[in-house]
Design an enzyme around this catalytic site. Sequence first.
Site, PDB file in Angstrom:
ATOM      1  N   ASP A 283     -14.956  25.720 -28.702  1.00 23.07           N
ATOM      2  CA  ASP A 283     -13.968  25.424 -27.651  1.00 23.07           C
ATOM      3  C   ASP A 283     -14.549  25.547 -26.243  1.00 23.07           C
ATOM      4  O   ASP A 283     -13.985  25.022 -25.296  1.00 23.07           O
ATOM      5  CB  ASP A 283     -12.744  26.334 -27.787  1.00 23.07           C
ATOM      6  CG  ASP A 283     -13.099  27.821 -27.769  1.00 23.07           C
ATOM      7  OD1 ASP A 283     -14.286  28.147 -27.568  1.00 23.07           O
ATOM      8  OD2 ASP A 283     -12.200  28.656 -27.963  1.00 23.07           O
ATOM      9  N   HIS A 284     -15.680  26.221 -26.105  1.00 20.18           N
ATOM     10  CA  HIS A 284     -16.234  26.467 -24.764  1.00 20.18           C
ATOM     11  C   HIS A 284     -17.131  25.319 -24.286  1.00 20.18           C
ATOM     12  O   HIS A 284     -16.837  24.651 -23.310  1.00 20.18           O
ATOM     13  CB  HIS A 284     -17.033  27.775 -24.755  1.00 20.18           C
ATOM     14  CG  HIS A 284     -16.183  28.992 -24.537  1.00 20.18           C
ATOM     15  ND1 HIS A 284     -15.199  29.361 -25.405  1.00 20.18           N
ATOM     16  CD2 HIS A 284     -16.186  29.926 -23.559  1.00 20.18           C
ATOM     17  CE1 HIS A 284     -14.613  30.462 -24.963  1.00 20.18           C
ATOM     18  NE2 HIS A 284     -15.196  30.827 -23.835  1.00 20.18           N
TER      19      HIS A 284
ATOM     20  N   ASP B 286     -15.082  37.399 -27.449  1.00 17.62           N
ATOM     21  CA  ASP B 286     -14.489  36.747 -26.286  1.00 17.62           C
ATOM     22  C   ASP B 286     -13.456  37.706 -25.714  1.00 17.62           C
ATOM     23  O   ASP B 286     -12.676  38.310 -26.473  1.00 17.62           O
ATOM     24  CB  ASP B 286     -13.821  35.431 -26.687  1.00 17.62           C
ATOM     25  CG  ASP B 286     -13.361  34.650 -25.475  1.00 17.62           C
ATOM     26  OD1 ASP B 286     -14.030  33.674 -25.107  1.00 17.62           O
ATOM     27  OD2 ASP B 286     -12.313  35.025 -24.893  1.00 17.62           O
TER      28      ASP B 286
ATOM     29  N   ARG C 197      -8.280  33.622 -14.869  1.00 16.41           N
ATOM     30  CA  ARG C 197      -9.279  34.264 -14.006  1.00 16.41           C
ATOM     31  C   ARG C 197      -9.489  33.437 -12.748  1.00 16.41           C
ATOM     32  O   ARG C 197      -9.524  32.222 -12.809  1.00 16.41           O
ATOM     33  CB  ARG C 197     -10.622  34.387 -14.719  1.00 16.41           C
ATOM     34  CG  ARG C 197     -10.670  35.465 -15.765  1.00 16.41           C
ATOM     35  CD  ARG C 197     -11.995  35.390 -16.479  1.00 16.41           C
ATOM     36  NE  ARG C 197     -12.119  36.443 -17.455  1.00 16.41           N
ATOM     37  CZ  ARG C 197     -12.934  36.383 -18.513  1.00 16.41           C
ATOM     38  NH1 ARG C 197     -13.664  35.302 -18.721  1.00 16.41           N
ATOM     39  NH2 ARG C 197     -13.012  37.380 -19.350  1.00 16.41           N
TER      40      ARG C 197
ATOM     41  N   SER D 124     -23.371  42.627 -14.585  1.00 15.38           N
ATOM     42  CA  SER D 124     -22.955  41.892 -15.779  1.00 15.38           C
ATOM     43  C   SER D 124     -23.350  42.623 -17.069  1.00 15.38           C
ATOM     44  O   SER D 124     -24.399  43.253 -17.137  1.00 15.38           O
ATOM     45  CB  SER D 124     -23.605  40.514 -15.747  1.00 15.38           C
ATOM     46  OG  SER D 124     -23.645  39.957 -17.029  1.00 15.38           O
TER      47      SER D 124
ATOM     48  N   ARG E 102     -24.355  41.496 -19.821  1.00 17.52           N
ATOM     49  CA  ARG E 102     -25.180  40.687 -20.730  1.00 17.52           C
ATOM     50  C   ARG E 102     -26.208  41.505 -21.516  1.00 17.52           C
ATOM     51  O   ARG E 102     -27.009  42.248 -20.970  1.00 17.52           O
ATOM     52  CB  ARG E 102     -25.885  39.583 -19.940  1.00 17.52           C
ATOM     53  CG  ARG E 102     -26.814  40.074 -18.890  1.00 17.52           C
ATOM     54  CD  ARG E 102     -27.331  38.964 -18.010  1.00 17.52           C
ATOM     55  NE  ARG E 102     -26.236  38.319 -17.300  1.00 17.52           N
ATOM     56  CZ  ARG E 102     -26.368  37.625 -16.194  1.00 17.52           C
ATOM     57  NH1 ARG E 102     -27.542  37.448 -15.655  1.00 17.52           N
ATOM     58  NH2 ARG E 102     -25.336  37.079 -15.600  1.00 17.52           N
TER      59      ARG E 102
END
Lengths: 101, 642
Positions: B64-65, B119, B379, B533, B535
């Site tokens: 979906d991204h 997610d 967002r 972040s 990550r």
Amino acid sequence: MDVWHVRCSKCGYEKKLNLGSTDIDQTYSDLNEDFAYYKLFICKKENVFVTENVHDGHFDNTCAADGSELISVEEIPPKKCPKCKADITPKKLDINELLSE
Amino acid sequence: MGKSLAHKIIQSHLIEGKMEAGEEIGIRVDRALMQDATGTMACLQFEALGIPKVKVEHAVIYVDHNILQVGFENPDDHKFLETFANKYGIYFSKPGNGICHQVNLERFSTPGKILLGSDSHTPTAGGAGMLAIGVGGLDVAVAMGGGPFYTKMPKIVGVKLTGKLRQWVTAKDVILEMLRRLTVKGGLNKIFEYYGDGIKGLSVPERGTICNMGAELGATTSIFPSDDLTLDYFRRQGREQDWKPMGPDPDAQYDETMEINLSELEPMMACPGAPDNIKKVRDVQGIDVQQVLIGSCTNSNYRELMTVAYLLKDRKIHPNITMAVNPGSKQVLEMVSKEGAMYNIVAAGARLLESGCNGCIGMGSAPGTNWVSVRSFNRNWPGRSGTKDDKVYLTSPEVCVACAITGKITDPRDLGEYPEIPWPDRFIIDDSAILPPAKDPSKVQIIRGPNIKPLPLRNPMEQMLQGEVLMKVDDNISTDAIMPAGAKILPLRSNIPAISEYVFYWLDPDFAKRAKEKNGGFIVGGENYGQGSSREHAALAPMYLGVKGVLAKSFARIHRANLINFGILPFEFVNSTDYDTVKQGTMIKIDSVLDALSNGRKTIGAAVNGSKIDLKLDLTERQRKILVAGGLLNYTKNTFAS
């Protein structure tokens, strides 16, 4: 996100500063914690530039190094050396240009 | 003492730890959700475990991204995910089938189950009584390998909803009110559990909207009880068999409580900059708008799009506005099309986008310079839209339509009577775009594009660590500095050997070369090393380059956890002035590492230039085991794979 290279010709203070939000195509994990926003501050005690992720749930406007108050720098790029207050002209690093080297 | 619903679900899944706020707990995971942006890495991490089939009862990968296929990378990822899912017992939701959270709510949500998703908006499923938590891909991979999910036991906050939403006031306004009161940091280490008479007026998709944006509060998750309205939704989805009643005890005790009177709410917006910059629409009306976007996992369900269509009937959007609509799922798109409502949307002048995340993740629909963009999304961090210095307002679909019609920020109450759109008796049920796993996995060959490489793993921890200081950095070094992002680097996220070439690149372009030449070594950092972040590549890529440990004055907490997960020792200087004694090229030797980890020692000595410095080993028992194994994947492999 912008990266600025600060070098003071008078006192020799030097630092690379990453400022702004992480790139939109940076969805490494797509968690909220991915969306950092780095702002520039000056540590009142040490007189150095500090970049902090203001989205961090634990950020409380204090310096991680010494707990002292942080003074927000609104003008980007900064014009004065935090150490000696001399005029500085930070150079913006073009990340994509750097990466293509 | 009565228990909350969240307490009951956690208790029934508890494997380790005490259920006291702040204590680490390990919980069994029932289900897993992945999307394509994070799913490739999660799958590579699962693959590294060497397990033939996922161990959770149900797992789904949704595309979906990254649905814009402007190069080979995204379709390669999708084909990899499809074949991977087929082989390892995972369902695969094809591109176009919809946004993971919307499809999950429709087809797979189940009260009382624990769902882990890679997610942050995974908590949407809390609208159906599921305890659904958004985490990194590594946590999902470990859960699929049979490992528990470890987290700090959150505080459970009871949110009592009273009253009834007035016309033109929606579920979006409920969560915007939460954000107004609590801010984006107000939900850290908390679960929000909604209860009270007010919930009786909220359908499952509306509850999903509220739970969805609990992520913006920073919450661990949010949850509603599973009640008659939940059953009603499941019945319309043809899934009555998946429903069961679940709720808090009548005398449930919460760590904290708060109350919202729904009758007092008004249409609201999150103004540009952050999702907690909340104002009443009345207070900002009149601002010229250039773009309106309706969709996202927050607000793109059937009734919302039918409402949009009703409001646009026989109307045109303002000439200055560009408007786009993306339905949350194929089911929503099919329903709205079948009922003829899509005609109204298109006839009014809106653009139709496919079911997916689209503009919400900056995948298209970036606003123009100085545009005001009004969105039904979740967002509005600066730049999230794809345009630097953007001006994004977050609000309900109803406010979006009002703005689209007038060309200005407009209170939807000015549009007149509110259309009461009923839910359909039965949703169109067609799961043909959800591919089940293969019956015979041995016949499935995983198709890997040139940009997808198997995940490197670290060997088990050595007794002695020795090497040079490869890099010395000062305070507040961010993960963006350690592992930069950007258009050139991000496509390499599933190719660790390639992406590792860029570690510390803008601080020192020679770092990767040096690390390889020296056969790894150490990094020395100041305070708050690894801020920013979350990550995990900022730990994974240095691990690949042979970084054995980071010596720092202090660490940012998420990055520290990531270092441990990838087998890199996070040492803190006992005496922070020792930071000054090491520089790039200094040889460091740390002996008896395994002994120190196994024996629970709190400090360890390091030989630096012929003298000794002390380093802290402030680790939990589980973290020590992970480090001894050489990282979380090795640990999971050793502990749970059998």
